[in-house]
Design an enzyme around this catalytic site. Sequence first.
Site, PDB file in Angstrom:
ATOM      1  N   HIS A  13     -81.955 -78.037  30.255  1.00  0.00           N
ATOM      2  CA  HIS A  13     -81.632 -76.773  29.950  1.00  0.00           C
ATOM      3  C   HIS A  13     -81.526 -75.622  29.362  1.00  0.00           C
ATOM      4  CE1 HIS A  13     -79.681 -73.379  33.044  1.00  0.00           C
ATOM      5  NE2 HIS A  13     -81.261 -73.095  32.972  1.00  0.00           N
ATOM      6  N   GLU A  71     -85.989 -77.415  27.648  1.00  0.00           N
ATOM      7  CA  GLU A  71     -86.645 -75.629  28.765  1.00  0.00           C
ATOM      8  C   GLU A  71     -85.993 -74.434  28.499  1.00  0.00           C
ATOM      9  OE1 GLU A  71     -86.241 -72.359  32.197  1.00  0.00           O
ATOM     10  OE2 GLU A  71     -84.090 -73.578  30.460  1.00  0.00           O
ATOM     11  N   ASP A 119     -86.242 -70.069  28.360  1.00  0.00           N
ATOM     12  CA  ASP A 119     -87.053 -68.351  28.677  1.00  0.00           C
ATOM     13  C   ASP A 119     -87.619 -67.850  27.577  1.00  0.00           C
ATOM     14  OD1 ASP A 119     -85.472 -69.367  31.486  1.00  0.00           O
ATOM     15  OD2 ASP A 119     -83.479 -69.044  30.425  1.00  0.00           O
ATOM     16  N   HIS A 167     -82.721 -65.350  28.419  1.00  0.00           N
ATOM     17  CA  HIS A 167     -82.641 -65.342  30.128  1.00  0.00           C
ATOM     18  C   HIS A 167     -82.470 -64.115  30.469  1.00  0.00           C
ATOM     19  CE1 HIS A 167     -81.023 -66.057  33.943  1.00  0.00           C
ATOM     20  NE2 HIS A 167     -81.952 -67.114  33.840  1.00  0.00           N
ATOM     21  N   GLU A 189     -90.792 -71.178  30.193  1.00  0.00           N
ATOM     22  CA  GLU A 189     -90.201 -70.373  31.769  1.00  0.00           C
ATOM     23  C   GLU A 189     -90.673 -68.820  31.601  1.00  0.00           C
ATOM     24  OE1 GLU A 189     -87.209 -68.396  34.986  1.00  0.00           O
ATOM     25  OE2 GLU A 189     -86.479 -70.306  34.097  1.00  0.00           O
TER      26      GLU A 189
END
Length: 243
Positions: free
Chosen positions: A12, A39, A41, A54, A114
């Site tokens: 993450h 992952e 952002d 994020h 993301e």
Amino acid sequence: MTDWPYPRWIAHRGAGKLAPENTLAAFRLGAAYGYRMFECDVKLSADGVPFLMHDATLERTTNGIGLGGDQPWDQLARLDAGSWHSRTHAGEPLPTFENIARFCLANGHYLNIEIKPTPGHEEKTGEVVAHHAARLWAGQAVPPFLTSFRPESLQAAQAAQPSLPRGLLVDTLWKGWLETALSLECVAVVANHALWDKSTVTQVQSAGMRCLSYTVNDEWAAQRLIDLGTDGIITDRVDLFSS
């Protein structure tokens, strides 16, 4: 996407909480723990440069102030994105999406992008991120996996680069979530791990999609998801779970 090419375990924001999230330092640390998929952002600067962050605002993870999407990249590039985490990472810069992409490609890592638009820029962010992802991964055997909580962003990504795999992120089972994922031709639903049970797993898998979970940091929760037959687990605990 009948064959799922991605590993079960996904780090993450790079390395969870062990390094400043969404930085190259976090990716390097996650890789040092053996993770092969990450992952992150991605949003747009005011001048259209995709970069990792994020929050909509800069204050939590940098020494900047205000909306990240309101500032041009040359200003964002000067910010300290590491001191908030620890002295060890003082001076760590915000990375561009291209920086992270090239790190992953050079090391054979997989990426879950993301799409995290600044409010009001959902469609543009989905379109631009998808175009950059397709350019950077051109000719690669396994493409990056695009996800978003914002259906508008996924729809724009779908229109821009329909061949890139997509996943709908859900924090609650809002009315029409499954139909939306199907209409966007998603290959997966990425849900808050507490939402998965036999019924929801069956619904998604029967519709031909995979079941992924965020953010799983306890052994009992991970084992429950494995027992349910889910397909992917996003975790901060790269030090606890072996990829």
